[in-house]
Design a protein around this motif. Structure first.
Motif, PDB file in Angstrom:
ATOM      1  N   UNK A   1       0.864  -1.172   0.000  1.00 60.39           N
ATOM      2  CA  UNK A   1       0.000   0.000   0.000  1.00 60.39           C
ATOM      3  C   UNK A   1       0.903   1.224   0.000  1.00 60.39           C
ATOM      4  N   UNK A   2       0.560   2.209  -0.812  1.00 60.20           N
ATOM      5  CA  UNK A   2       1.330   3.451  -0.805  1.00 60.20           C
ATOM      6  C   UNK A   2       0.399   4.650  -0.768  1.00 60.20           C
TER       7      UNK A   2
ATOM      8  N   UNK B   1     -11.694  -6.689   3.034  1.00 53.21           N
ATOM      9  CA  UNK B   1     -13.029  -7.214   3.332  1.00 53.21           C
ATOM     10  C   UNK B   1     -14.047  -6.128   3.623  1.00 53.21           C
ATOM     11  N   UNK B   2     -13.615  -5.063   4.276  1.00 55.40           N
ATOM     12  CA  UNK B   2     -14.528  -3.975   4.624  1.00 55.40           C
ATOM     13  C   UNK B   2     -13.705  -2.692   4.646  1.00 55.40           C
ATOM     14  N   UNK B   3     -13.813  -1.925   3.586  1.00 60.19           N
ATOM     15  CA  UNK B   3     -12.971  -0.745   3.424  1.00 60.19           C
ATOM     16  C   UNK B   3     -13.116   0.235   4.581  1.00 60.19           C
ATOM     17  N   UNK B   4     -11.985   0.712   5.045  1.00 57.72           N
ATOM     18  CA  UNK B   4     -11.933   1.767   6.052  1.00 57.72           C
ATOM     19  C   UNK B   4     -11.381   3.044   5.418  1.00 57.72           C
ATOM     20  N   UNK B   5     -11.661   4.188   6.016  1.00 59.59           N
ATOM     21  CA  UNK B   5     -11.201   5.457   5.422  1.00 59.59           C
ATOM     22  C   UNK B   5      -9.694   5.489   5.164  1.00 59.59           C
ATOM     23  N   UNK B   6      -8.933   4.816   6.012  1.00 54.77           N
ATOM     24  CA  UNK B   6      -7.475   4.826   5.871  1.00 54.77           C
ATOM     25  C   UNK B   6      -6.983   3.976   4.700  1.00 54.77           C
ATOM     26  N   UNK B   7      -7.873   3.195   4.085  1.00 56.47           N
ATOM     27  CA  UNK B   7      -7.450   2.268   3.038  1.00 56.47           C
ATOM     28  C   UNK B   7      -7.394   2.898   1.651  1.00 56.47           C
ATOM     29  N   UNK B   8      -7.887   4.106   1.521  1.00 54.37           N
ATOM     30  CA  UNK B   8      -7.872   4.739   0.192  1.00 54.37           C
ATOM     31  C   UNK B   8      -6.446   5.178  -0.106  1.00 54.37           C
ATOM     32  N   UNK B   9      -5.862   4.500  -1.077  1.00 57.46           N
ATOM     33  CA  UNK B   9      -4.440   4.601  -1.378  1.00 57.46           C
ATOM     34  C   UNK B   9      -4.201   3.894  -2.711  1.00 57.46           C
ATOM     35  N   UNK B  10      -2.923   3.772  -3.066  1.00 56.18           N
ATOM     36  CA  UNK B  10      -2.556   3.015  -4.258  1.00 56.18           C
ATOM     37  C   UNK B  10      -1.903   1.703  -3.830  1.00 56.18           C
ATOM     38  N   UNK B  11      -2.273   0.639  -4.519  1.00 53.73           N
ATOM     39  CA  UNK B  11      -1.799  -0.698  -4.181  1.00 53.73           C
ATOM     40  C   UNK B  11      -0.975  -1.269  -5.334  1.00 53.73           C
ATOM     41  N   UNK B  12       0.123  -1.919  -4.965  1.00 48.70           N
ATOM     42  CA  UNK B  12       1.012  -2.526  -5.949  1.00 48.70           C
ATOM     43  C   UNK B  12       1.266  -3.976  -5.604  1.00 48.70           C
ATOM     44  N   UNK B  13       1.301  -4.804  -6.637  1.00 48.39           N
ATOM     45  CA  UNK B  13       1.823  -6.154  -6.450  1.00 48.39           C
ATOM     46  C   UNK B  13       3.281  -6.166  -6.902  1.00 48.39           C
ATOM     47  N   UNK B  14       4.044  -7.097  -6.371  1.00 44.14           N
ATOM     48  CA  UNK B  14       5.461  -7.239  -6.703  1.00 44.14           C
ATOM     49  C   UNK B  14       5.822  -8.714  -6.702  1.00 44.14           C
TER      50      UNK B  14
ATOM     51  N   UNK C   1      -2.841   0.087  -8.572  1.00 47.84           N
ATOM     52  CA  UNK C   1      -4.296   0.263  -8.567  1.00 47.84           C
ATOM     53  C   UNK C   1      -4.616   1.366  -7.578  1.00 47.84           C
ATOM     54  N   UNK C   2      -5.207   2.431  -8.081  1.00 44.86           N
ATOM     55  CA  UNK C   2      -5.591   3.540  -7.206  1.00 44.86           C
ATOM     56  C   UNK C   2      -6.998   3.309  -6.691  1.00 44.86           C
ATOM     57  N   UNK C   3      -7.120   3.203  -5.395  1.00 40.38           N
ATOM     58  CA  UNK C   3      -8.413   2.977  -4.746  1.00 40.38           C
ATOM     59  C   UNK C   3      -8.950   4.323  -4.284  1.00 40.38           C
ATOM     60  N   UNK C   4     -10.054   4.732  -4.893  1.00 41.34           N
ATOM     61  CA  UNK C   4     -10.633   6.055  -4.645  1.00 41.34           C
ATOM     62  C   UNK C   4     -11.950   5.942  -3.906  1.00 41.34           C
TER      63      UNK C   4
ATOM     64  N   UNK D   1       4.291   4.759 -11.190  1.00 43.95           N
ATOM     65  CA  UNK D   1       4.356   3.616 -10.293  1.00 43.95           C
ATOM     66  C   UNK D   1       5.767   3.305  -9.834  1.00 43.95           C
ATOM     67  N   UNK D   2       5.861   2.211  -9.093  1.00 46.77           N
ATOM     68  CA  UNK D   2       7.135   1.763  -8.555  1.00 46.77           C
ATOM     69  C   UNK D   2       7.895   0.960  -9.603  1.00 46.77           C
ATOM     70  N   UNK D   3       9.195   1.143  -9.626  1.00 45.74           N
ATOM     71  CA  UNK D   3      10.035   0.440 -10.598  1.00 45.74           C
ATOM     72  C   UNK D   3      11.234  -0.160  -9.860  1.00 45.74           C
TER      73      UNK D   3
END
Lengths: 106, 112
Positions: free
Chosen positions: A37-38, A76-89, A101-104, B44-46
């Motif tokens: 999460x970023x 499972x249940x979005x909280x206000x603090x969860x709105x962020x951008x998510x990355x897989x690696x 993925x930007x969660x708005x 994004x991240x790189x």
């Protein structure tokens, strides 16, 4: 290099919603996948490692699943603090990130 | 938990090089794997590469091969990332990371 493709790129949701983000690898990555999460201006924060292991201190509403080339992050249940951008690696072969993925807030 | 402190922001000319440092404290440095990740403005991240100091082994993303040098100094618990032949597209925040612990980021601006 292994390519990581996330979907969707943007996701609009409301507090309390259940959301899922998908990450697809261009080849089998032996479940060596992490989710981050970023928030703006901050370094990424590790949520999940090895596809489904919750990092210490991360709320249990976050979960990861999948294997082979397809993986999901579920909140499972979005909280206000969860709105962020998510990355897989993936870290099976060298490393590479999905595009995010930007969660708005809806 | 490891604390990572990176060097300060840099402004560089196209074609030049930049060397970013990352000093670790609070752990056994040589046993860690230190990764370098960058993030261009609004992007994004790189992943750039990583080093395992105890083995003196480095891995580098294909995109950066020939342009990036990642080193570590066990005596000072510091890692370094040097990027050469800079171009405007290299303008980004550069992070070092040891698993869950990240440096504060170093902004590198490439501009004539």
């Amino acid at each position: 290099d292994i390519q990581m493709t996330q979907s969707p790129s943007t996701l609009s949701a409301s507090v309390g919603d259940r959301v899922t983000i998908t990450c697809r690898a261009s080849q089998d990555i032996n479940n060596l996948l992490a989710w981050y999460q970023q928030k703006p201006g901050k370094a990424p924060n590790l949520l999940i490692y090895k596809a489904s292991n919750l990092e210490s201190g991360v709320p249990s509403r976050f979960s990861g699943s999948g294997s082979g080339t397809e993986f999901t992050l579920t909140i499972s249940s979005l909280q206000p603090d969860d709105f962020a951008t998510y990355y897989c690696q993936q870290y099976n072969t060298y490393s590479s990130f999905g595009q995010g993925t930007k969660l708005e807030i809806k | 938990q490891v604390q990572l402190v990176q060097s300060g922001a840099e402004v560089k000319k196209p074609g030049s090089s930049v060397k970013v440092s990352c000093k670790a404290s609070g752990g056994t440095f040589s046993r860690y794997t230190i990764s370098w990740v960058r993030q261009a403005p609004g992007q994004g991240l790189e992943w750039m590469g990583r080093i395992i100091p105890i083995l003196d082994i480095t891995y580098c993303a294909q995109k950066f091969q020939g342009r990036v040098t990642i080193t570590a100094d066990n005596s000072t618990s510091a890692a370094y990332m040097e990027l050469s032949s800079l171009r405007s597209e290299d303008t980004a925040v550069y992070y070092c990371a040891i698993r869950t612990d990240w440096g504060q980021g170093t902004l590198v601006t490439v501009s004539s």
